[in-house]
Design an enzyme around this catalytic site. Structure first.
Site, mmCIF file in Angstrom:
data_model
loop_
_atom_site.group_PDB
_atom_site.id
_atom_site.type_symbol
_atom_site.label_atom_id
_atom_site.label_comp_id
_atom_site.label_asym_id
_atom_site.label_seq_id
_atom_site.Cartn_x
_atom_site.Cartn_y
_atom_site.Cartn_z
ATOM 1 N N GLU A 90 26.049 51.496 40.769
ATOM 2 C CA GLU A 90 27.078 52.410 40.303
ATOM 3 C C GLU A 90 27.827 51.867 39.090
ATOM 4 O OE1 GLU A 90 28.046 55.070 44.122
ATOM 5 O OE2 GLU A 90 29.083 53.146 44.167
ATOM 6 N N CYS A 103 33.479 50.218 34.048
ATOM 7 C CA CYS A 103 33.300 49.181 35.066
ATOM 8 C C CYS A 103 31.819 49.126 35.408
ATOM 9 C CB CYS A 103 34.138 49.547 36.289
ATOM 10 S SG CYS A 103 33.938 48.399 37.663
ATOM 11 N N CYS A 110 25.202 42.428 46.837
ATOM 12 C CA CYS A 110 25.875 41.167 46.551
ATOM 13 C C CYS A 110 25.621 40.224 47.715
ATOM 14 C CB CYS A 110 27.376 41.392 46.393
ATOM 15 S SG CYS A 110 28.266 39.911 45.848
ATOM 16 N N CYS A 114 32.001 38.867 50.981
ATOM 17 C CA CYS A 114 33.453 38.920 51.158
ATOM 18 C C CYS A 114 33.752 39.975 52.226
ATOM 19 C CB CYS A 114 34.151 39.262 49.848
ATOM 20 S SG CYS A 114 33.867 37.998 48.575
ATOM 21 N N CYS A 117 34.823 43.805 51.413
ATOM 22 C CA CYS A 117 34.171 44.501 50.297
ATOM 23 C C CYS A 117 32.954 45.284 50.764
ATOM 24 C CB CYS A 117 33.755 43.499 49.229
ATOM 25 S SG CYS A 117 32.910 44.254 47.831
ATOM 26 N N CYS A 343 37.954 50.057 43.535
ATOM 27 C CA CYS A 343 37.491 48.683 43.752
ATOM 28 C C CYS A 343 37.046 48.502 45.184
ATOM 29 C CB CYS A 343 38.623 47.693 43.541
ATOM 30 S SG CYS A 343 39.460 47.875 42.010
#
Ligand code: SAH
Length: 380
Positions: A90, A103, A110, A114, A117, A343
């Site tokens: 994205e 962004c 990933c 975390c 997230c 975010c």
């Protein structure tokens, strides 16, 4: 077939040199591809016909294919871009009164896990190539009508004035491809953005922070999220490898070459976890040797997350403690409501090689999330 979006200007120059062509060809090609957004060699009118034919036979300019294009009521726009084999990443455009920020993503998923997230919950598939990273800017420029016209004065305001590597993935875990894309963003033959307006955000990969400093120092944001190692080990597991004292030292080293004289610390506020007055005071202590600004991000929930966003009053109080110590602290506005573009909400489509999504209860095996209804949708 070689995709010319995979080269920075130096790489393109070398590629032309191997074919007996002069360096100015690389500059010409870069301008056509990146400034004018052209993907057809036939349109490159100042390039000799024979060379155009040769290029068409050997190379291509292949940008990403959009699978979905969503626009929120506030103008925030998000593209889901196909990167093959059932994977998609994205990219988000955030228009503001005096600037436009893109962004972009650096990885499919990933690997850092975390805990708060959404991308981290998707697992990890692979690094994006240089073409796939710069292709996000290339695509957005074209779609937003921001490409330049050959021969026309382009000193006016830019539609995309800022780029942040804050999308899916950990940019410093894909440093080679990210660096090449950064060089294209800064190069006057390509996008010509100011170093101060290009920001890399990292969860804190210390050796890579040093490498970025020595290769392409752009503005740096560090995802801090906790004032002590015990809590940060839990929220940002890479902290076990590079604990806070080492991270703070790396930030100080970075500032020796950074285009800005401060580091931005991002701090997601999680109710009852890291948002107390004591946490704010501890944060001031921790960062007192690093010139910095804080960007507080009230937690953005996503399906399956247990954390909660603190009350507006708690967020205000946390910010006030930092500001009272003369540290600039802003609260990041939530943009793109309704299209999951904030975010930590970027999930894309990740065919999870780490099989992490299979481990997290309730998540579908493929790691593909359900798409939430959106405000307005434009199909490409
Ligand atoms: N891997 C890089 C790039 C991601 S940037 C990094 O960690 O910095 C995205 C920012 O949004 C990071 O600061 C990240 O910690 C934060 N974030 C992630 N999940 C979030 C959530 N659910 N709510 C608010 N912010 C989140």
């Amino acid at each position: 077939m070689v995709n010319l979006l995979d080269f920075d200007v130096e790489g393109l120059t070398a590629w032309f040199a191997e074919r007996g062509e002069k360096p100015f060809r690389a500059h010409q090609l870069s301008r056509w591809m990146h400034r004018f957004g052209v993907d057809d060699f036939g349109q490159m009118t100042d390039v000799a016909k024979t060379l155009r034919a040769r290029l068409a036979a050997e190379a291509e300019i292949r940008g990403p294919q959009p699978l979905r294009d969503s626009i929120a009521a506030d103008g925030t726009r998000k593209w889901l871009l196909d990167v093959g084999n059932g994977n998609a990443v994205e990219t988000v455009f955030i228009p503001e009164a005096n600037r436009g920020t893109l962004c972009i993503s650096s990885q499919v998923g990933c690997a850092l896990e975390c805990s708060f997230c959404s991308t981290g919950k998707q697992g990890f598939n692979r690094n994006l190539s240089t073409a796939e990273i710069i292709g996000q800017l290339w695509h957005a420029n074209r779609v937003l009508g921001a490409v330049k016209q050959p021969g026309v004065d382009d000193s006016g305001e830019r539609v995309i004035s800022n780029v942040v590597l804050m999308g899916m993935g950990e940019p410093l875990a894909n440093l080679d491809n990210v660096s090449a894309a950064l060089r294209l963003m800064l190069d006057d033959h390509a996008y010509g953005l100011s170093r101060r307006r290009v920001t890399v955000s990292t969860a804190g990969l210390v050796p890579a922070i040093d490498r970025l400093r020595d290769s392409v120092p752009v503005a740096l944001a560090v995802s801090l999220h906790a004032p002590n190692n015990a809590l940060r080990d839990e929220l940002v597991p890479i902290n076990r490898k590079y604990p806070l004292a080492e991270l703070m030292a790396a930030c100080r080293r970075y500032l020796e070459k950074a285009p800005r004289d401060f580091i931005t610390f991002e701090y997601v506020l999680l109710a009852g976890i890291n948002d107390s007055d004591a946490d704010a005071h501890a944060l001031l202590q921790l960062t007192r040797t690093v010139p910095c600004k804080f960007n507080l991000i009230p937690f953005n929930p996503f399906p399956g997350s247990d954390y909660r966003r603190p009350s507006a009053e708690r967020v205000r109080r946390f910010q006030e403690i930092l500001m009272n110590a003369d540290v600039v602290a802003t609260v990041r506005k939530t943009r793109g409501d309704g299209i999951d573009a904030a975010c930590g909400q970027l999930a894309g489509q990740v065919q999870d090689r780490t099989r992490r999504s299979a481990k997290s209860a309730g998540a579908p095996l493929s790691g593909t999330r359900t798409i939430i209804p959106i405000a307005q949708e434009v199909h490409a």
